[in-house]
Design a protein around this motif. Structure first.
Motif, PDB file in Angstrom:
ATOM      1  N   PHE A 131       0.823  -1.199   0.000  1.00  0.00           N
ATOM      2  CA  PHE A 131       0.000   0.000   0.000  1.00  0.00           C
ATOM      3  C   PHE A 131       0.859   1.253   0.000  1.00  0.00           C
ATOM      4  N   SER A 132       1.923   1.191   0.824  1.00  0.00           N
ATOM      5  CA  SER A 132       2.822   2.345   0.889  1.00  0.00           C
ATOM      6  C   SER A 132       3.449   2.607  -0.460  1.00  0.00           C
ATOM      7  N   HIS A 133       3.822   1.548  -1.161  1.00  0.00           N
ATOM      8  CA  HIS A 133       4.446   1.717  -2.472  1.00  0.00           C
ATOM      9  C   HIS A 133       3.465   2.299  -3.473  1.00  0.00           C
ATOM     10  N   SER A 134       2.217   1.810  -3.433  1.00  0.00           N
ATOM     11  CA  SER A 134       1.235   2.293  -4.406  1.00  0.00           C
ATOM     12  C   SER A 134       0.768   3.692  -4.092  1.00  0.00           C
ATOM     13  N   ALA A 135       0.804   4.057  -2.794  1.00  0.00           N
ATOM     14  CA  ALA A 135       0.296   5.378  -2.415  1.00  0.00           C
ATOM     15  C   ALA A 135       1.385   6.434  -2.381  1.00  0.00           C
ATOM     16  N   SER A 136       2.651   6.035  -2.564  1.00  0.00           N
ATOM     17  CA  SER A 136       3.739   7.006  -2.482  1.00  0.00           C
ATOM     18  C   SER A 136       3.668   7.991  -3.642  1.00  0.00           C
ATOM     19  N   ALA A 137       4.154   9.193  -3.387  1.00  0.00           N
ATOM     20  CA  ALA A 137       4.135  10.231  -4.420  1.00  0.00           C
ATOM     21  C   ALA A 137       5.116   9.880  -5.534  1.00  0.00           C
ATOM     22  N   PRO A 138       4.829  10.299  -6.755  1.00  0.00           N
ATOM     23  CA  PRO A 138       5.752  10.021  -7.856  1.00  0.00           C
ATOM     24  C   PRO A 138       7.092  10.700  -7.630  1.00  0.00           C
ATOM     25  N   ALA A 139       8.123  10.072  -8.162  1.00  0.00           N
ATOM     26  CA  ALA A 139       9.464  10.620  -8.004  1.00  0.00           C
ATOM     27  C   ALA A 139       9.551  11.998  -8.660  1.00  0.00           C
ATOM     28  N   LYS A 163      12.092  25.621  -5.396  1.00  0.00           N
ATOM     29  CA  LYS A 163      10.915  25.902  -4.578  1.00  0.00           C
ATOM     30  C   LYS A 163       9.642  25.443  -5.283  1.00  0.00           C
ATOM     31  N   LEU A 164       9.630  25.562  -6.607  1.00  0.00           N
ATOM     32  CA  LEU A 164       8.479  25.110  -7.377  1.00  0.00           C
ATOM     33  C   LEU A 164       8.307  23.600  -7.247  1.00  0.00           C
ATOM     34  N   VAL A 165       9.422  22.869  -7.290  1.00  0.00           N
ATOM     35  CA  VAL A 165       9.365  21.413  -7.148  1.00  0.00           C
ATOM     36  C   VAL A 165       8.864  21.025  -5.759  1.00  0.00           C
ATOM     37  N   LEU A 166       9.311  21.743  -4.730  1.00  0.00           N
ATOM     38  CA  LEU A 166       8.874  21.445  -3.374  1.00  0.00           C
ATOM     39  C   LEU A 166       7.376  21.645  -3.209  1.00  0.00           C
ATOM     40  N   SER A 167       6.813  22.604  -3.937  1.00  0.00           N
ATOM     41  CA  SER A 167       5.365  22.798  -3.884  1.00  0.00           C
ATOM     42  C   SER A 167       4.631  21.730  -4.691  1.00  0.00           C
ATOM     43  N   MET A 168       5.286  21.194  -5.720  1.00  0.00           N
ATOM     44  CA  MET A 168       4.693  20.127  -6.524  1.00  0.00           C
ATOM     45  C   MET A 168       4.765  18.785  -5.812  1.00  0.00           C
ATOM     46  N   TYR A 169       5.887  18.536  -5.127  1.00  0.00           N
ATOM     47  CA  TYR A 169       6.122  17.270  -4.436  1.00  0.00           C
ATOM     48  C   TYR A 169       6.528  17.567  -2.990  1.00  0.00           C
ATOM     49  N   PRO A 170       5.583  17.953  -2.152  1.00  0.00           N
ATOM     50  CA  PRO A 170       5.926  18.377  -0.783  1.00  0.00           C
ATOM     51  C   PRO A 170       6.546  17.275   0.070  1.00  0.00           C
TER      52      PRO A 170
END
Length: 342
Positions: free
Chosen positions: A35-43, A256-263
Protein backbone atom coordinates in the motif's frame (compact mmCIF):
# COMPACT_ATOMS: atom_id res chain seq x y z
CA UNK A 1 -0.87 -48.85 6.16
CA UNK A 2 -3.94 -46.85 7.13
CA UNK A 3 -2.18 -45.69 10.26
CA UNK A 4 0.80 -44.55 8.19
CA UNK A 5 -1.44 -42.59 5.76
CA UNK A 6 -3.26 -41.04 8.70
CA UNK A 7 0.05 -39.97 10.20
CA UNK A 8 1.06 -38.36 6.87
CA UNK A 9 -2.27 -36.48 6.67
CA UNK A 10 -1.85 -35.20 10.25
CA UNK A 11 1.72 -34.10 9.50
CA UNK A 12 0.57 -32.32 6.33
CA UNK A 13 -2.22 -30.57 8.20
CA UNK A 14 0.25 -29.50 10.90
CA UNK A 15 2.60 -28.07 8.26
CA UNK A 16 -0.33 -26.27 6.57
CA UNK A 17 -1.41 -24.67 9.85
CA UNK A 18 2.17 -23.61 10.60
CA UNK A 19 2.61 -22.11 7.12
CA UNK A 20 -0.76 -20.35 7.38
CA UNK A 21 0.25 -18.92 10.75
CA UNK A 22 3.53 -17.68 9.24
CA UNK A 23 1.72 -16.07 6.29
CA UNK A 24 -0.85 -14.41 8.56
CA UNK A 25 1.95 -13.17 10.83
CA UNK A 26 3.75 -11.43 7.93
CA UNK A 27 0.77 -10.44 5.80
CA UNK A 28 -0.10 -7.10 7.50
CA UNK A 29 3.40 -5.70 6.96
CA UNK A 30 3.45 -7.00 3.39
CA UNK A 31 0.12 -5.37 2.66
CA UNK A 32 1.28 -2.16 4.31
CA UNK A 33 4.44 -2.22 2.21
CA UNK A 34 2.45 -2.74 -0.99
CA UNK A 35 0.00 0.00 0.00
CA UNK A 36 2.82 2.35 0.89
CA UNK A 37 4.45 1.72 -2.47
CA UNK A 38 1.23 2.29 -4.41
CA UNK A 39 0.30 5.38 -2.42
CA UNK A 40 3.74 7.01 -2.48
CA UNK A 41 4.14 10.23 -4.42
CA UNK A 42 5.75 10.02 -7.86
CA UNK A 43 9.46 10.62 -8.00
CA UNK A 44 10.32 14.27 -8.53
CA UNK A 45 11.80 15.19 -11.92
CA UNK A 46 15.56 15.45 -12.07
CA UNK A 47 15.44 18.32 -14.56
CA UNK A 48 13.80 21.70 -15.05
CA UNK A 49 13.28 24.12 -17.94
CA UNK A 50 13.57 27.89 -18.34
CA UNK A 51 12.00 29.51 -21.40
CA UNK A 52 12.65 32.93 -22.82
CA UNK A 53 9.37 34.53 -23.91
CA UNK A 54 9.79 36.97 -26.80
CA UNK A 55 10.92 35.19 -29.95
CA UNK A 56 10.58 31.77 -28.33
CA UNK A 57 7.10 31.42 -26.82
CA UNK A 58 5.43 34.50 -28.27
CA UNK A 59 5.85 36.87 -31.17
CA UNK A 60 4.07 39.96 -30.01
CA UNK A 61 0.95 38.52 -28.38
CA UNK A 62 0.71 35.47 -30.63
CA UNK A 63 2.09 32.04 -29.67
CA UNK A 64 4.76 30.82 -32.08
CA UNK A 65 3.90 27.65 -34.00
CA UNK A 66 2.79 24.74 -31.83
CA UNK A 67 3.86 26.34 -28.57
CA UNK A 68 0.54 25.85 -26.69
CA UNK A 69 0.46 22.17 -27.66
CA UNK A 70 4.08 21.72 -26.61
CA UNK A 71 3.68 23.48 -23.27
CA UNK A 72 0.68 21.30 -22.43
CA UNK A 73 2.99 18.29 -22.52
CA UNK A 74 4.56 19.61 -19.33
CA UNK A 75 1.24 19.16 -17.52
CA UNK A 76 -0.70 16.08 -16.48
CA UNK A 77 -4.05 15.15 -17.98
CA UNK A 78 -5.67 16.74 -14.91
CA UNK A 79 -3.94 20.04 -15.70
CA UNK A 80 -1.44 19.96 -12.85
CA UNK A 81 2.19 20.81 -13.44
CA UNK A 82 4.22 17.68 -14.20
CA UNK A 83 7.59 19.12 -15.27
CA UNK A 84 8.94 22.17 -13.38
CA UNK A 85 9.50 25.13 -15.68
CA UNK A 86 9.48 28.90 -15.62
CA UNK A 87 9.75 31.86 -17.96
CA UNK A 88 13.03 33.76 -17.73
CA UNK A 89 13.00 37.03 -19.62
CA UNK A 90 14.79 40.37 -19.55
CA UNK A 91 11.49 42.00 -20.45
CA UNK A 92 8.79 43.11 -18.07
CA UNK A 93 7.13 46.43 -17.36
CA UNK A 94 4.12 44.75 -15.72
CA UNK A 95 3.72 42.79 -12.48
CA UNK A 96 4.52 39.07 -12.65
CA UNK A 97 0.96 38.04 -11.80
CA UNK A 98 -0.37 40.00 -14.77
CA UNK A 99 2.11 38.40 -17.16
CA UNK A 100 1.22 34.97 -15.72
CA UNK A 101 -2.46 35.61 -16.45
CA UNK A 102 -1.66 36.71 -19.99
CA UNK A 103 0.46 33.61 -20.64
CA UNK A 104 -2.24 31.37 -19.15
CA UNK A 105 -4.80 32.76 -21.55
CA UNK A 106 -2.55 32.57 -24.60
CA UNK A 107 -1.18 29.09 -23.91
CA UNK A 108 -4.29 27.48 -22.44
CA UNK A 109 -2.61 26.26 -19.23
CA UNK A 110 -2.40 27.49 -15.66
CA UNK A 111 0.74 29.61 -15.22
CA UNK A 112 1.60 30.68 -11.68
CA UNK A 113 3.17 34.10 -10.99
CA UNK A 114 6.01 32.12 -9.39
CA UNK A 115 6.81 30.80 -12.88
CA UNK A 116 7.43 34.29 -14.27
CA UNK A 117 10.85 35.89 -13.74
CA UNK A 118 11.23 39.34 -15.29
CA UNK A 119 14.46 41.26 -15.67
CA UNK A 120 13.31 43.52 -12.83
CA UNK A 121 12.06 40.72 -10.53
CA UNK A 122 15.27 40.89 -8.39
CA UNK A 123 14.40 44.50 -7.53
CA UNK A 124 12.05 43.03 -4.95
CA UNK A 125 15.13 42.24 -2.85
CA UNK A 126 16.32 45.88 -2.96
CA UNK A 127 13.43 47.41 -1.01
CA UNK A 128 15.13 47.42 2.38
CA UNK A 129 18.46 48.48 0.88
CA UNK A 130 16.95 51.70 -0.53
CA UNK A 131 14.23 52.11 2.08
CA UNK A 132 15.28 55.64 3.06
CA UNK A 133 16.98 56.70 -0.15
CA UNK A 134 15.94 58.68 -3.17
CA UNK A 135 15.64 56.48 -6.24
CA UNK A 136 14.24 56.89 -9.72
CA UNK A 137 12.33 54.04 -11.39
CA UNK A 138 12.16 54.41 -15.14
CA UNK A 139 11.28 52.15 -18.03
CA UNK A 140 8.76 50.83 -20.49
CA UNK A 141 5.32 49.76 -19.31
CA UNK A 142 4.13 50.51 -15.79
CA UNK A 143 7.12 50.93 -13.50
CA UNK A 144 4.95 52.63 -10.87
CA UNK A 145 2.72 49.57 -10.52
CA UNK A 146 5.66 47.17 -10.57
CA UNK A 147 7.68 49.05 -7.96
CA UNK A 148 4.73 49.57 -5.62
CA UNK A 149 3.95 45.84 -5.72
CA UNK A 150 7.55 45.11 -4.78
CA UNK A 151 7.13 47.33 -1.73
CA UNK A 152 8.76 50.58 -2.84
CA UNK A 153 7.00 53.69 -1.57
CA UNK A 154 6.21 55.41 -4.81
CA UNK A 155 4.99 58.90 -4.15
CA UNK A 156 7.40 59.11 -1.22
CA UNK A 157 10.75 57.81 -2.32
CA UNK A 158 12.91 57.79 0.76
CA UNK A 159 11.61 60.76 2.75
CA UNK A 160 11.29 62.98 -0.28
CA UNK A 161 7.92 63.66 -1.88
CA UNK A 162 7.68 63.02 -5.58
CA UNK A 163 6.12 66.19 -6.96
CA UNK A 164 6.15 65.33 -10.62
CA UNK A 165 5.04 62.37 -12.70
CA UNK A 166 5.66 62.80 -16.40
CA UNK A 167 5.49 60.82 -19.59
CA UNK A 168 8.64 60.79 -21.62
CA UNK A 169 8.13 59.27 -25.09
CA UNK A 170 6.86 55.74 -24.33
CA UNK A 171 8.50 55.56 -20.89
CA UNK A 172 7.17 56.46 -17.48
CA UNK A 173 9.37 57.81 -14.73
CA UNK A 174 9.12 59.19 -11.24
CA UNK A 175 11.29 62.16 -10.36
CA UNK A 176 11.53 64.62 -7.54
CA UNK A 177 11.62 68.36 -8.00
CA UNK A 178 15.00 70.00 -7.54
CA UNK A 179 16.63 66.65 -8.37
CA UNK A 180 20.02 68.29 -8.76
CA UNK A 181 20.05 69.25 -5.11
CA UNK A 182 19.25 65.75 -3.84
CA UNK A 183 21.46 62.74 -3.36
CA UNK A 184 20.38 60.16 -5.90
CA UNK A 185 21.05 56.62 -4.66
CA UNK A 186 19.79 54.52 -7.56
CA UNK A 187 18.18 54.56 -10.97
CA UNK A 188 16.28 51.31 -11.50
CA UNK A 189 15.74 50.59 -15.18
CA UNK A 190 12.79 48.44 -16.20
CA UNK A 191 12.59 46.70 -19.56
CA UNK A 192 14.74 45.09 -22.22
CA UNK A 193 18.29 46.39 -22.69
CA UNK A 194 17.36 47.73 -26.13
CA UNK A 195 15.13 50.32 -24.44
CA UNK A 196 17.70 51.49 -21.91
CA UNK A 197 19.52 53.77 -24.33
CA UNK A 198 16.42 55.84 -25.06
CA UNK A 199 15.31 55.64 -21.42
CA UNK A 200 18.60 57.03 -20.15
CA UNK A 201 18.75 59.68 -22.87
CA UNK A 202 15.23 60.75 -21.99
CA UNK A 203 16.09 60.92 -18.30
CA UNK A 204 19.16 63.07 -18.91
CA UNK A 205 17.51 65.39 -21.39
CA UNK A 206 14.22 65.92 -19.61
CA UNK A 207 15.22 65.94 -15.96
CA UNK A 208 18.89 66.79 -15.71
CA UNK A 209 18.60 69.74 -18.06
CA UNK A 210 20.86 68.57 -20.88
CA UNK A 211 20.50 69.95 -24.36
CA UNK A 212 18.18 67.89 -26.54
CA UNK A 213 19.80 65.97 -29.34
CA UNK A 214 23.07 65.47 -27.51
CA UNK A 215 24.90 62.25 -28.30
CA UNK A 216 24.72 60.16 -25.14
CA UNK A 217 26.64 57.05 -24.20
CA UNK A 218 23.80 55.52 -22.23
CA UNK A 219 24.57 54.43 -18.70
CA UNK A 220 28.28 55.30 -18.80
CA UNK A 221 27.58 58.97 -19.44
CA UNK A 222 24.85 58.98 -16.80
CA UNK A 223 27.36 57.68 -14.26
CA UNK A 224 29.87 60.38 -15.23
CA UNK A 225 27.22 63.09 -15.01
CA UNK A 226 26.08 61.82 -11.64
CA UNK A 227 29.53 62.49 -10.17
CA UNK A 228 28.72 66.16 -10.53
CA UNK A 229 25.65 65.67 -8.33
CA UNK A 230 26.80 63.11 -5.77
CA UNK A 231 30.08 62.56 -3.98
CA UNK A 232 29.88 58.86 -4.87
CA UNK A 233 29.23 57.92 -8.50
CA UNK A 234 26.55 55.43 -9.44
CA UNK A 235 27.70 51.90 -10.06
CA UNK A 236 26.02 50.03 -12.89
CA UNK A 237 24.71 46.54 -12.07
CA UNK A 238 22.81 44.37 -14.54
CA UNK A 239 20.15 42.08 -13.08
CA UNK A 240 19.23 40.49 -16.41
CA UNK A 241 20.59 37.73 -18.60
CA UNK A 242 23.41 36.83 -19.23
CA UNK A 243 24.36 37.60 -15.62
CA UNK A 244 25.00 34.22 -13.90
CA UNK A 245 23.16 35.57 -10.86
CA UNK A 246 19.94 35.45 -12.87
CA UNK A 247 20.38 31.77 -13.61
CA UNK A 248 21.26 30.92 -10.02
CA UNK A 249 18.13 32.75 -8.90
CA UNK A 250 16.06 30.86 -11.50
CA UNK A 251 17.44 27.54 -10.23
CA UNK A 252 16.39 28.44 -6.69
CA UNK A 253 12.90 29.33 -7.89
CA UNK A 254 12.63 26.01 -9.73
CA UNK A 255 13.66 24.18 -6.56
CA UNK A 256 10.91 25.90 -4.58
CA UNK A 257 8.48 25.11 -7.38
CA UNK A 258 9.37 21.41 -7.15
CA UNK A 259 8.87 21.45 -3.37
CA UNK A 260 5.37 22.80 -3.88
CA UNK A 261 4.69 20.13 -6.52
CA UNK A 262 6.12 17.27 -4.44
CA UNK A 263 5.93 18.38 -0.78
CA UNK A 264 6.86 14.90 0.51
CA UNK A 265 9.95 14.50 -1.66
CA UNK A 266 12.20 16.52 0.66
CA UNK A 267 11.90 19.32 3.14
CA UNK A 268 13.07 22.83 2.48
CA UNK A 269 15.77 22.36 5.15
CA UNK A 270 17.33 19.63 3.01
CA UNK A 271 17.71 21.86 -0.04
CA UNK A 272 21.19 23.32 0.16
CA UNK A 273 22.49 23.14 -3.39
CA UNK A 274 20.74 22.73 -6.72
CA UNK A 275 19.09 19.31 -6.79
CA UNK A 276 18.60 19.21 -10.58
CA UNK A 277 20.88 17.13 -12.75
CA UNK A 278 20.02 19.43 -15.67
CA UNK A 279 18.23 22.73 -16.19
CA UNK A 280 17.54 23.57 -19.82
CA UNK A 281 17.63 27.19 -21.00
CA UNK A 282 15.53 27.51 -24.14
CA UNK A 283 16.18 30.81 -25.92
CA UNK A 284 16.61 32.52 -29.27
CA UNK A 285 19.44 34.92 -28.43
CA UNK A 286 22.94 33.39 -28.34
CA UNK A 287 24.53 36.45 -26.70
CA UNK A 288 21.97 36.56 -23.89
CA UNK A 289 20.33 33.16 -23.37
CA UNK A 290 23.07 30.79 -24.48
CA UNK A 291 25.93 32.89 -23.14
CA UNK A 292 24.17 33.16 -19.79
CA UNK A 293 23.69 29.40 -19.52
CA UNK A 294 27.36 28.88 -20.41
CA UNK A 295 28.48 31.35 -17.73
CA UNK A 296 26.20 29.76 -15.13
CA UNK A 297 27.72 26.32 -15.73
CA UNK A 298 26.37 23.12 -14.21
CA UNK A 299 23.52 22.15 -14.19
CA UNK A 300 22.56 24.50 -17.03
CA UNK A 301 22.27 23.21 -20.60
CA UNK A 302 21.29 25.44 -23.55
CA UNK A 303 18.83 24.90 -26.39
CA UNK A 304 18.81 27.51 -29.17
CA UNK A 305 15.71 28.05 -31.33
CA UNK A 306 15.53 29.57 -34.79
CA UNK A 307 12.35 31.55 -34.10
CA UNK A 308 13.79 34.90 -33.00
CA UNK A 309 17.17 36.60 -32.97
CA UNK A 310 18.99 33.49 -34.19
CA UNK A 311 18.14 32.26 -37.70
CA UNK A 312 21.32 30.41 -38.62
CA UNK A 313 21.47 27.02 -40.24
CA UNK A 314 24.22 25.76 -37.95
CA UNK A 315 25.14 26.59 -34.37
CA UNK A 316 26.17 30.08 -33.30
CA UNK A 317 29.97 30.36 -33.70
CA UNK A 318 30.57 32.70 -30.75
CA UNK A 319 28.10 31.26 -28.23
CA UNK A 320 27.37 27.69 -29.35
CA UNK A 321 24.40 26.00 -27.74
CA UNK A 322 24.25 22.39 -26.60
CA UNK A 323 21.41 21.84 -29.08
CA UNK A 324 19.89 23.82 -31.94
CA UNK A 325 16.26 23.30 -32.97
CA UNK A 326 13.70 25.06 -35.12
CA UNK A 327 10.94 25.80 -32.59
CA UNK A 328 10.12 25.53 -28.91
CA UNK A 329 8.02 22.49 -29.74
CA UNK A 330 11.14 20.83 -31.11
CA UNK A 331 13.00 21.93 -27.99
CA UNK A 332 10.47 20.28 -25.68
CA UNK A 333 10.49 17.12 -27.80
CA UNK A 334 14.28 17.06 -27.57
CA UNK A 335 14.29 17.56 -23.79
CA UNK A 336 11.59 15.00 -22.99
CA UNK A 337 13.19 12.42 -25.25
CA UNK A 338 16.59 12.99 -23.67
CA UNK A 339 15.09 12.69 -20.19
CA UNK A 340 13.08 9.59 -21.20
CA UNK A 341 9.73 11.22 -20.41
CA UNK A 342 6.67 10.11 -22.37
Amino acid sequence: MRGFRFALVRAARSRSRAELHTVQRHRPSDLAQRFSHSASAPARPSFGIAFDIDGVILRGRSPIGGTPRAIRRLYSEEGTLKIPFLFLTNGGGVPEHRRALELSQLLGVNISPKQVVHGHSPYRELVKRFEDDLIVAVGKGEPAVVMSEYGFRLGKLGKQTVTCLRKCTHHMMFIQSELKECLLSAILLIGEEIYRYSVTSCLLVDFLGLKKGINLLCILQLMILNTRINDHPLKYTSYGKPNPFVFKNAANILEKLVLSMYPNSQTSMEVKDCQFSTIYMVGDNPKVDINGAMKAGHPWSSVLTRTGVFRGKDNDPQFPADAVVDTVEDAINYILEKECVQ
